[in-house]
Each structure stands twice: as C-alpha cells, then as structure tokens.
Scaffold this motif. Structure first.
Motif, PDB file in Angstrom:
ATOM      1  N   ALA A  33     -16.996  24.049  10.333  1.00  0.00           N
ATOM      2  CA  ALA A  33     -18.186  24.890  10.221  1.00  0.00           C
ATOM      3  C   ALA A  33     -18.981  24.859  11.515  1.00  0.00           C
ATOM      4  CB  ALA A  33     -19.060  24.410   9.070  1.00  0.00           C
ATOM      5  N   PHE A  34     -19.397  26.042  11.950  1.00  0.00           N
ATOM      6  CA  PHE A  34     -20.208  26.203  13.155  1.00  0.00           C
ATOM      7  C   PHE A  34     -21.519  26.871  12.773  1.00  0.00           C
ATOM      8  CE2 PHE A  34     -15.767  26.663  14.358  1.00  0.00           C
ATOM      9  CZ  PHE A  34     -15.651  25.839  15.459  1.00  0.00           C
ATOM     10  N   TYR A  35     -22.563  26.551  13.513  1.00  0.00           N
ATOM     11  CA  TYR A  35     -23.832  27.260  13.378  1.00  0.00           C
ATOM     12  C   TYR A  35     -24.175  27.800  14.756  1.00  0.00           C
ATOM     13  CZ  TYR A  35     -28.732  28.298  12.495  1.00  0.00           C
ATOM     14  OH  TYR A  35     -29.937  28.938  12.382  1.00  0.00           O
ATOM     15  N   ASP A  36     -24.263  29.113  14.861  1.00  0.00           N
ATOM     16  CA  ASP A  36     -24.492  29.740  16.163  1.00  0.00           C
ATOM     17  C   ASP A  36     -25.963  30.029  16.441  1.00  0.00           C
ATOM     18  OD1 ASP A  36     -25.103  31.963  14.624  1.00  0.00           O
ATOM     19  OD2 ASP A  36     -23.415  33.177  15.347  1.00  0.00           O
ATOM     20  N   GLY A  37     -26.861  29.487  15.613  1.00  0.00           N
ATOM     21  CA  GLY A  37     -28.283  29.740  15.774  1.00  0.00           C
ATOM     22  C   GLY A  37     -28.782  30.838  14.862  1.00  0.00           C
ATOM     23  N   THR A  38     -27.872  31.632  14.323  1.00  0.00           N
ATOM     24  CA  THR A  38     -28.228  32.719  13.423  1.00  0.00           C
ATOM     25  C   THR A  38     -27.585  32.548  12.053  1.00  0.00           C
ATOM     26  OG1 THR A  38     -28.388  34.222  15.304  1.00  0.00           O
ATOM     27  CG2 THR A  38     -28.215  35.227  13.125  1.00  0.00           C
ATOM     28  N   GLU A  39     -26.300  32.242  12.052  1.00  0.00           N
ATOM     29  CA  GLU A  39     -25.591  32.096  10.790  1.00  0.00           C
ATOM     30  C   GLU A  39     -24.514  31.024  10.882  1.00  0.00           C
ATOM     31  OE1 GLU A  39     -24.265  36.105  10.152  1.00  0.00           O
ATOM     32  OE2 GLU A  39     -22.465  35.819  11.343  1.00  0.00           O
ATOM     33  N   VAL A  40     -24.053  30.620   9.714  1.00  0.00           N
ATOM     34  CA  VAL A  40     -22.992  29.612   9.630  1.00  0.00           C
ATOM     35  C   VAL A  40     -21.659  30.331   9.508  1.00  0.00           C
ATOM     36  CG1 VAL A  40     -22.054  27.725   8.243  1.00  0.00           C
ATOM     37  CG2 VAL A  40     -24.532  27.937   8.553  1.00  0.00           C
ATOM     38  N   VAL A  72     -16.092  27.542  19.472  1.00  0.00           N
ATOM     39  CA  VAL A  72     -15.632  26.268  20.043  1.00  0.00           C
ATOM     40  C   VAL A  72     -16.106  26.164  21.481  1.00  0.00           C
ATOM     41  CG1 VAL A  72     -13.596  24.968  20.809  1.00  0.00           C
ATOM     42  CG2 VAL A  72     -13.642  25.968  18.522  1.00  0.00           C
ATOM     43  N   ARG A  73     -15.940  27.241  22.221  1.00  0.00           N
ATOM     44  CA  ARG A  73     -16.288  27.232  23.648  1.00  0.00           C
ATOM     45  C   ARG A  73     -17.793  27.231  23.890  1.00  0.00           C
ATOM     46  NH1 ARG A  73     -11.686  31.509  24.047  1.00  0.00           N
ATOM     47  NH2 ARG A  73      -9.922  30.187  24.675  1.00  0.00           N
ATOM     48  N   SER A  74     -18.571  27.850  22.999  1.00  0.00           N
ATOM     49  CA  SER A  74     -20.005  27.985  23.273  1.00  0.00           C
ATOM     50  C   SER A  74     -20.882  26.971  22.549  1.00  0.00           C
ATOM     51  CB  SER A  74     -20.475  29.406  22.947  1.00  0.00           C
ATOM     52  OG  SER A  74     -20.371  29.660  21.558  1.00  0.00           O
ATOM     53  N   VAL A  75     -20.541  26.603  21.321  1.00  0.00           N
ATOM     54  CA  VAL A  75     -21.395  25.712  20.531  1.00  0.00           C
ATOM     55  C   VAL A  75     -21.059  24.256  20.820  1.00  0.00           C
ATOM     56  CG1 VAL A  75     -22.072  25.032  18.202  1.00  0.00           C
ATOM     57  CG2 VAL A  75     -21.754  27.444  18.745  1.00  0.00           C
ATOM     58  N   GLY A  76     -19.787  23.906  20.765  1.00  0.00           N
ATOM     59  CA  GLY A  76     -19.351  22.557  21.100  1.00  0.00           C
ATOM     60  C   GLY A  76     -19.602  21.488  20.047  1.00  0.00           C
ATOM     61  N   LYS A  77     -20.283  21.824  18.963  1.00  0.00           N
ATOM     62  CA  LYS A  77     -20.505  20.896  17.846  1.00  0.00           C
ATOM     63  C   LYS A  77     -20.044  21.598  16.572  1.00  0.00           C
ATOM     64  CE  LYS A  77     -22.896  17.387  18.332  1.00  0.00           C
ATOM     65  NZ  LYS A  77     -22.389  16.023  18.456  1.00  0.00           N
ATOM     66  N   ALA A  78     -19.554  20.808  15.613  1.00  0.00           N
ATOM     67  CA  ALA A  78     -19.095  21.412  14.369  1.00  0.00           C
ATOM     68  C   ALA A  78     -19.183  20.403  13.238  1.00  0.00           C
ATOM     69  CB  ALA A  78     -17.654  21.901  14.512  1.00  0.00           C
ATOM     70  N   ILE A 105     -16.255  14.302   4.728  1.00  0.00           N
ATOM     71  CA  ILE A 105     -17.132  15.237   5.431  1.00  0.00           C
ATOM     72  C   ILE A 105     -17.683  14.549   6.669  1.00  0.00           C
ATOM     73  CG2 ILE A 105     -17.766  16.545   3.366  1.00  0.00           C
ATOM     74  CD1 ILE A 105     -20.512  15.108   3.531  1.00  0.00           C
ATOM     75  N   GLY A 106     -18.065  15.339   7.641  1.00  0.00           N
ATOM     76  CA  GLY A 106     -18.653  14.774   8.843  1.00  0.00           C
ATOM     77  C   GLY A 106     -19.011  15.836   9.848  1.00  0.00           C
ATOM     78  N   HIS A 107     -19.329  15.384  11.040  1.00  0.00           N
ATOM     79  CA  HIS A 107     -19.615  16.303  12.147  1.00  0.00           C
ATOM     80  C   HIS A 107     -19.221  15.633  13.447  1.00  0.00           C
ATOM     81  CE1 HIS A 107     -23.190  14.024  13.369  1.00  0.00           C
ATOM     82  NE2 HIS A 107     -23.512  13.974  12.085  1.00  0.00           N
ATOM     83  N   GLY A 108     -19.116  16.446  14.473  1.00  0.00           N
ATOM     84  CA  GLY A 108     -18.737  15.897  15.766  1.00  0.00           C
ATOM     85  C   GLY A 108     -18.706  16.950  16.857  1.00  0.00           C
ATOM     86  N   THR A 109     -18.090  16.564  17.943  1.00  0.00           N
ATOM     87  CA  THR A 109     -17.953  17.426  19.114  1.00  0.00           C
ATOM     88  C   THR A 109     -16.599  18.106  19.056  1.00  0.00           C
ATOM     89  OG1 THR A 109     -19.311  15.891  20.381  1.00  0.00           O
ATOM     90  CG2 THR A 109     -17.957  17.446  21.631  1.00  0.00           C
ATOM     91  N   ILE A 110     -16.592  19.424  19.269  1.00  0.00           N
ATOM     92  CA  ILE A 110     -15.341  20.179  19.255  1.00  0.00           C
ATOM     93  C   ILE A 110     -15.155  20.841  20.604  1.00  0.00           C
ATOM     94  CG2 ILE A 110     -16.355  22.269  18.264  1.00  0.00           C
ATOM     95  CD1 ILE A 110     -13.687  22.473  16.591  1.00  0.00           C
ATOM     96  N   GLU A 111     -13.911  20.796  21.072  1.00  0.00           N
ATOM     97  CA  GLU A 111     -13.615  21.368  22.382  1.00  0.00           C
ATOM     98  C   GLU A 111     -12.199  21.918  22.412  1.00  0.00           C
ATOM     99  OE1 GLU A 111     -13.352  18.253  25.462  1.00  0.00           O
ATOM    100  OE2 GLU A 111     -13.222  16.832  23.802  1.00  0.00           O
ATOM    101  N   GLU A 112     -11.979  22.782  23.364  1.00  0.00           N
ATOM    102  CA  GLU A 112     -10.647  23.335  23.593  1.00  0.00           C
ATOM    103  C   GLU A 112      -9.833  22.345  24.418  1.00  0.00           C
ATOM    104  OE1 GLU A 112      -8.534  27.234  25.689  1.00  0.00           O
ATOM    105  OE2 GLU A 112     -10.715  27.015  25.780  1.00  0.00           O
ATOM    106  N   ILE A 113      -8.578  22.218  24.083  1.00  0.00           N
ATOM    107  CA  ILE A 113      -7.644  21.449  24.905  1.00  0.00           C
ATOM    108  C   ILE A 113      -6.848  22.463  25.714  1.00  0.00           C
ATOM    109  CG2 ILE A 113      -5.635  19.930  24.917  1.00  0.00           C
ATOM    110  CD1 ILE A 113      -6.603  18.790  22.255  1.00  0.00           C
ATOM    111  N   SER A 114      -6.890  22.354  27.021  1.00  0.00           N
ATOM    112  CA  SER A 114      -6.182  23.330  27.846  1.00  0.00           C
ATOM    113  C   SER A 114      -5.027  22.726  28.637  1.00  0.00           C
ATOM    114  CB  SER A 114      -7.158  24.037  28.791  1.00  0.00           C
ATOM    115  OG  SER A 114      -7.866  23.084  29.547  1.00  0.00           O
TER     116      SER A 114
END
Length: 165
Positions: A33-40, A72-78, A105-114
């Motif tokens: 789950a992501f929250y972009d500041g407007t919606e989930v 994933v690229r802009s929020v970085g938390k999930a 359940i939990g939360h953490g840092t999400i990132e792209e692996i390139s």
C-alpha cells in the motif's frame, strides 16, 4: 526492525522468528500500500522474502511502467500485509462468528532494484517462495525488462487467531 508499538490483541501476536517465518512461507501474496498524499493505492503481488536476525526484506516484481512503479520511485515508503484465512467458525449468534487466520502487517522502505545481479538474486528469492526452487536461470532480456522491488521492513507484526473469541 522496530516492534515497539502497542498491539491490539497482543495475545494473538507471534514473536518467535521461526514461527513468523513458517507463517510467511505459507503466504501466496503480499499487498503493498502506498499513500501519494491524496489517496491510498494498494496492489497484491507475488513475493519472496529474506529474514536475517529478525530483519525482513520482501521482494516483488512487475512492469516498470504504471502507477505502482511511479509510486515506488517517488514515495519510497509503503505499508504491507499478508494473510491466510483458515476457517470460518460458526456460532448461534451472528456477532459470535469468527475466522481463524494468520496475518503479517508492517511498513518500510521500498525501492527499485536496477543492478542486474541483484535482480537475478531477488527473482530467485521470489521463485523459491512460489515454486520451492531458487536456482533459476533467467534470460538477460527478461531481467532487463523486469521491474524488481525491494521492501525493507522497518516494523512488522505477526498474529494468529485459532481459538474462538
């Protein structure tokens, strides 16, 4: 990983790492789950995970375009959630019905692996979770085209409900 928050239904909480791992190994999907500041925005994904000294890392994959990749690229938390419904337990009164389950359940840092080698390692972790085999060989073209994510848990809790309330 921090686990220092008050947990509702603490009598259902699982703290033994081996038991948590056993529960996660039976899960089929992770919901991120992501929250972009407007919606989930929440999305179910196949996953794999690693645990080292109680620190959990979850790996997922998908397309490199679209809302999930952008977040994933802009929020970085999930936030994340895994669950496994086991059985509905009936009762004479409707409010006394209950369901047995396992959940994480939990939360953490999400990132792209390139990095190519890191992507291969992550995809094998995902495949091991889903097939039991973790030594696949992937074509380079497929690796290059696959968007791979790594979610490092800052916090998680695991619960089981097996008894009637």
């Amino acid at each position: 990983m921090t686990a220092s928050r008050k947990i509702r239904w603490s009598d259902r909480q699982v703290t033994d790492i081996k038991e948590i791992n056993s529960i996660i190994e039976k899960m089929d999907a992770i919901r991120v789950a992501f929250y972009d500041g407007t919606e989930v925005y929440i999305v179910p994904l196949s996953f794999g995970y690693t645990e080292e000294n109680g620190d959990y890392t979850f790996y997922m994959h998908g397309g490199g375009k679209g809302r999930k990749a952008e977040l994933v690229r802009s929020v970085g938390k999930a936030g994340f959630e895994l669950d496994r419904a086991i059985e509905v337990k009936s009762a004479a009164e409707p409010c006394n019905h209950t369901q047995t389950y396992n959940s994480v359940i939990g939360h953490g840092t999400i990132e792209e692996i390139s990095d190519h080698d890191s992507k291969v390692k992550a995809l094998n972790i995902i495949m091991k979770q889903n097939t039991g085999k973790g030594d696949w060989v992937f074509p380079d073209k497929m690796i290059d085209a696959t968007f791979v994510m790594k979610l490092t848990a800052d916090w998680l809790t695991c619960k089981i409900h097996t008894d009637e309330i």
